[in-house]
Design a protein around this motif. Structure first.
Motif: not given
Length: 272
Positions: A225-244
């Motif tokens: 494992e290198i990184a945990a970008l998301v680890n939580e409750e999320k509402k319905v929808g579309s999302y964008l995250i950035t990995f550096d």
């Protein structure tokens, strides 16, 4: 080989029209260009590793194919840099925001980009466009540059966006138009990262058709494992995250999403 042959046919079919210069962009960001009139023919070496430019004065310029990134035909004068070349312009939904992303391959005297929006319910004419922001350009560059802009419309579900690229002397040109429809996702989805390959950062979008706990993690090729970008409750929808990946070495990395029994992985290529 077929691609090269098609390119050569394109070269000799286009030069009779308004294009005057052959521009060669190399992988290291440097470039060369010369008038089409000075070029008699193009050939490949017997081993297929070099390209020969036979000039009208009887000399031959030789370049390694592996060093060439792109060849284009336009009116760029000999010895001058290539103009601002917009290679991509896309939009993704991130919760209540719309993220615009675009990339340039080369820039000359690029003051920046005005970002314009209109509702898709209106006619996209000059009077219908509204300036919503400005992003500073890089001036002069012979390497790819990535840009982002976040917009959060107060109302509406359908929008159109375009870029107004402005030179330092005030000249400008418009990009193509991208359309965004804001709607509830109908299925779980982890989309391919953009850009890919990337250096050092890349964007990842995902869709949730219903609320739930979401984990998105990045692993190296051996499964660490290198990184945990998301680890939580999320509402319905579309999302964008950035990995550096600035602290990572070049190579293939695996991004995995897990939510409500949905599991999906994508491969991401980091090249420094």
């Amino acid at each position: 080989m077929k691609t090269l042959i098609c390119w050569f046919l394109l070269l000799f079919s286009i030069q009779v029209f308004s294009q005057s210069y052959l521009n060669v962009l190399f992988n290291d960001g440097s470039y060369k260009n010369s008038p089409i009139g000075s070029l008699k023919k193009i050939t490949l070496s017997s081993n297929g590793e070099q390209i020969n430019f036979h000039l009208a004065d009887g000399t031959t310029a030789i370049e390694n194919l592996a060093d060439i990134k792109k060849m284009t035909l336009d009116n760029t004068p000999q010895g001058e840099p290539l103009p601002v070349e917009l290679s991509s312009f896309t939009a993704v939904i991130n919760g209540t925001s719309i993220i615009l992303m675009w990339r340039t391959e080369t820039e000359v005297s690029n003051y920046g980009f005005e970002v314009e929006r209109t509702s898709s319910s209106t006619t996209p004419v000059q009077e219908g466009w509204k300036k919503i922001g400005f992003v500073q350009g890089h001036g002069n560059s012979n390497s790819p540059k990535d840009y982002t802009f976040a917009d959060t419309p107060e109302e509406g579900t359908s929008f159109q966006y375009r870029l107004k690229q402005i030179d330092t002397d005030g000249k400008f040109q418009f990009s193509d138009i991208v359309t965004v429809e804001i709607a509830t996702p109908v299925q779980f989805e982890l989309k391919q990262n953009f850009p890919n390959p990337f250096n050092p950062a890349t964007h990842i979008t995902y869709n949730l058709p219903r609320d739930g706990f979401v984990t998105i993690k990045v692993y190296d090729i051996v499964g660490s494992e290198i990184a945990a970008l998301v680890n939580e409750e999320k509402k319905v929808g579309s999302y964008l995250i950035t990995f550096d990946g600035a602290n990572l070495s070049s190579g293939v990395y695996i991004c995995t999403m897990n939510s409500n029994s949905f599991i999906r992985s994508i491969k991401m290529l980091m090249i420094k």
